[in-house]
Write an enzyme that holds these catalytic residues in place. Sequence first.
Site, PDB file in Angstrom:
ATOM      1  N   HIS A  48      -0.740   4.440  -5.290  1.00 43.02           N
ATOM      2  CA  HIS A  48      -1.897   3.918  -4.564  1.00 43.02           C
ATOM      3  C   HIS A  48      -2.581   2.876  -5.442  1.00 43.02           C
ATOM      4  CE1 HIS A  48      -5.822   5.091  -2.194  1.00 43.02           C
ATOM      5  NE2 HIS A  48      -5.629   3.779  -2.234  1.00 43.02           N
ATOM      6  N   GLU A  64       1.263   9.057   8.780  1.00 45.80           N
ATOM      7  CA  GLU A  64       1.258  10.148   7.805  1.00 45.80           C
ATOM      8  C   GLU A  64       0.069  11.029   8.167  1.00 45.80           C
ATOM      9  OE1 GLU A  64       2.144   9.470   3.673  1.00 45.80           O
ATOM     10  OE2 GLU A  64       0.578  10.909   3.075  1.00 45.80           O
ATOM     11  N   THR A  73      -8.596  10.223  -1.333  1.00 44.22           N
ATOM     12  CA  THR A  73      -8.727   9.771   0.051  1.00 44.22           C
ATOM     13  C   THR A  73      -9.271  10.926   0.892  1.00 44.22           C
ATOM     14  OG1 THR A  73      -6.719   8.551  -0.428  1.00 44.22           O
ATOM     15  CG2 THR A  73      -7.493   8.500   1.833  1.00 44.22           C
ATOM     16  N   ARG A  79      -8.334   2.265 -10.449  1.00 45.04           N
ATOM     17  CA  ARG A  79      -8.681   3.388 -11.334  1.00 45.04           C
ATOM     18  C   ARG A  79      -7.449   4.124 -11.863  1.00 45.04           C
ATOM     19  NH1 ARG A  79     -11.089   7.730  -7.047  1.00 45.04           N
ATOM     20  NH2 ARG A  79     -12.351   5.966  -6.460  1.00 45.04           N
ATOM     21  N   HIS A  80      -6.325   4.014 -11.171  1.00 45.67           N
ATOM     22  CA  HIS A  80      -5.098   4.613 -11.744  1.00 45.67           C
ATOM     23  C   HIS A  80      -3.976   3.585 -11.806  1.00 45.67           C
ATOM     24  CE1 HIS A  80      -4.867   5.608  -7.486  1.00 45.67           C
ATOM     25  NE2 HIS A  80      -5.692   6.606  -7.582  1.00 45.67           N
ATOM     26  N   ASN A 125       3.909  11.251  -5.619  1.00 50.60           N
ATOM     27  CA  ASN A 125       2.804  10.334  -5.908  1.00 50.60           C
ATOM     28  C   ASN A 125       2.469  10.410  -7.404  1.00 50.60           C
ATOM     29  OD1 ASN A 125       0.077   9.504  -6.407  1.00 50.60           O
ATOM     30  ND2 ASN A 125      -0.227   9.395  -4.212  1.00 50.60           N
ATOM     31  N   GLU A 135       0.494   2.933  -1.177  1.00 49.53           N
ATOM     32  CA  GLU A 135      -0.726   3.260  -0.422  1.00 49.53           C
ATOM     33  C   GLU A 135      -1.769   2.215  -0.753  1.00 49.53           C
ATOM     34  OE1 GLU A 135      -2.019   7.111  -1.612  1.00 49.53           O
ATOM     35  OE2 GLU A 135      -0.242   8.087  -0.819  1.00 49.53           O
ATOM     36  N   ARG A 177      -5.545   1.046  -5.844  1.00 49.08           N
ATOM     37  CA  ARG A 177      -6.919   1.052  -5.331  1.00 49.08           C
ATOM     38  C   ARG A 177      -7.632  -0.240  -5.688  1.00 49.08           C
ATOM     39  NH1 ARG A 177     -10.165   5.282  -3.775  1.00 49.08           N
ATOM     40  NH2 ARG A 177      -8.998   7.176  -3.353  1.00 49.08           N
ATOM     41  N   HIS A 194      -1.613  10.041 -10.816  1.00 50.64           N
ATOM     42  CA  HIS A 194      -2.275  10.750 -11.915  1.00 50.64           C
ATOM     43  C   HIS A 194      -1.558  10.607 -13.252  1.00 50.64           C
ATOM     44  CE1 HIS A 194      -5.414  11.783  -9.433  1.00 50.64           C
ATOM     45  NE2 HIS A 194      -4.882  12.820  -8.816  1.00 50.64           N
ATOM     46  N   HIS A 245      -1.237  15.391   1.466  1.00 45.05           N
ATOM     47  CA  HIS A 245      -2.565  15.581   0.870  1.00 45.05           C
ATOM     48  C   HIS A 245      -2.838  17.066   0.644  1.00 45.05           C
ATOM     49  CE1 HIS A 245      -6.605  14.684  -0.456  1.00 45.05           C
ATOM     50  NE2 HIS A 245      -6.249  13.432  -0.452  1.00 45.05           N
ATOM     51  N   GLY A 246      -3.008  17.399  -0.622  1.00 43.76           N
ATOM     52  CA  GLY A 246      -3.370  18.780  -0.991  1.00 43.76           C
ATOM     53  C   GLY A 246      -2.215  19.767  -0.912  1.00 43.76           C
TER      54      GLY A 246
HETATM   55  N1  PXP Z   1      -0.866  10.724   1.086  1.00 41.97           N
HETATM   56  C1  PXP Z   1      -1.919   9.885   0.977  1.00 41.97           C
HETATM   57  C2  PXP Z   1      -2.068   8.822   2.006  1.00 41.97           C
HETATM   58  C3  PXP Z   1      -2.828   9.988  -0.096  1.00 41.97           C
HETATM   59  O1  PXP Z   1      -3.859   9.129  -0.181  1.00 41.97           O
HETATM   60  C4  PXP Z   1      -2.596  10.961  -1.083  1.00 41.97           C
HETATM   61  C5  PXP Z   1      -3.513  11.039  -2.267  1.00 41.97           C
HETATM   62  O2  PXP Z   1      -3.379   9.884  -3.019  1.00 41.97           O
HETATM   63  C6  PXP Z   1      -1.474  11.801  -0.938  1.00 41.97           C
HETATM   64  C7  PXP Z   1      -0.646  11.676   0.155  1.00 41.97           C
HETATM   65  C8  PXP Z   1      -1.153  12.847  -1.950  1.00 41.97           C
HETATM   66  O3  PXP Z   1      -2.172  13.820  -1.980  1.00 41.97           O
HETATM   67  P1  PXP Z   1      -2.201  14.842  -3.190  1.00 41.97           P
HETATM   68  O4  PXP Z   1      -2.401  14.035  -4.427  1.00 41.97           O
HETATM   69  O5  PXP Z   1      -3.364  15.731  -2.850  1.00 41.97           O
HETATM   70  O6  PXP Z   1      -0.884  15.570  -3.174  1.00 41.97           O
END
Ligand code: PXP
Length: 252
Positions: A46, A154, A104, A52-53, A10, A73, A48, A13, A200-201
Amino acid sequence: MMGPIRLGVNLDHVATLRNARGGVHPDPVLAARVALAAGADGITIHLREDRRHIRDADLERMRAEITAPINLEMAATEEMVGIACKARPHACCLVPERRRELTTEGGLGAAEQEDALRLPIRQLSEAGIAVTLFIDPDQRQVEAAARLGAAAVELHTGRYAGAFETDSGGTEALRQRELERLQGAARDAIRLGLACHAGHGLSFENVGPVAAIPEVSELNIGHFLICQAIFDGLPAVVSRMKSLMTQARGLG
Ligand code: PXP
């Protein structure tokens, strides 16, 4: 033997950093090329509502310049469905979106919003886009995704990842409980004919047990990789993440 597992990087950032100054550096499309050369299997971005990004022009350039799968996304709004049907990424992952959230925060309430999700999922699927629903690891949500005709779910790994933060109350017992929820939901997804992704995370520290869930075929990881790239460089962190995932499946 377990099957392979894909890494979607992803790059939101990279765009966040670019937007901090305006201008064109760092370029998310260049970052996509670098991540793919280092072993990423796909690129996740993503778009949005508040841009924002990632911005519309980033999506257009990604589609024009990157041949690897792009996973977009987005919120399930009319505007986003229109953009996706025009850009035709390989996949769309529908996420809940709140303007003020930092990231998210939770899964999509697929079970609660079945009626509202039916049309966007149909429109995206008819445009040849594989639809994924980002949901909490909960059997009700997996069942709703199957009824809605999604191609994949997911699973939100945020609570599992949060259980590694001992300063904020994370414990070994909590980690184990959250991991078992992910394992159960992954089994439900496959039983119902859905592909199963997670994200995520995730970080070097916590990715192993999730990558070792045999039903999970793709992880989408962003924040940690881009942060760690400040110290080690993007090729090194992508390559290390991919090898940790592969080793966790006994394939490395
Ligand atoms: N999957 C989804 C659906 C997300 O919204 C995000 C964050 O944008 C991620 C994965 C990736 O999460 P992280 O940036 O915490 O690795």
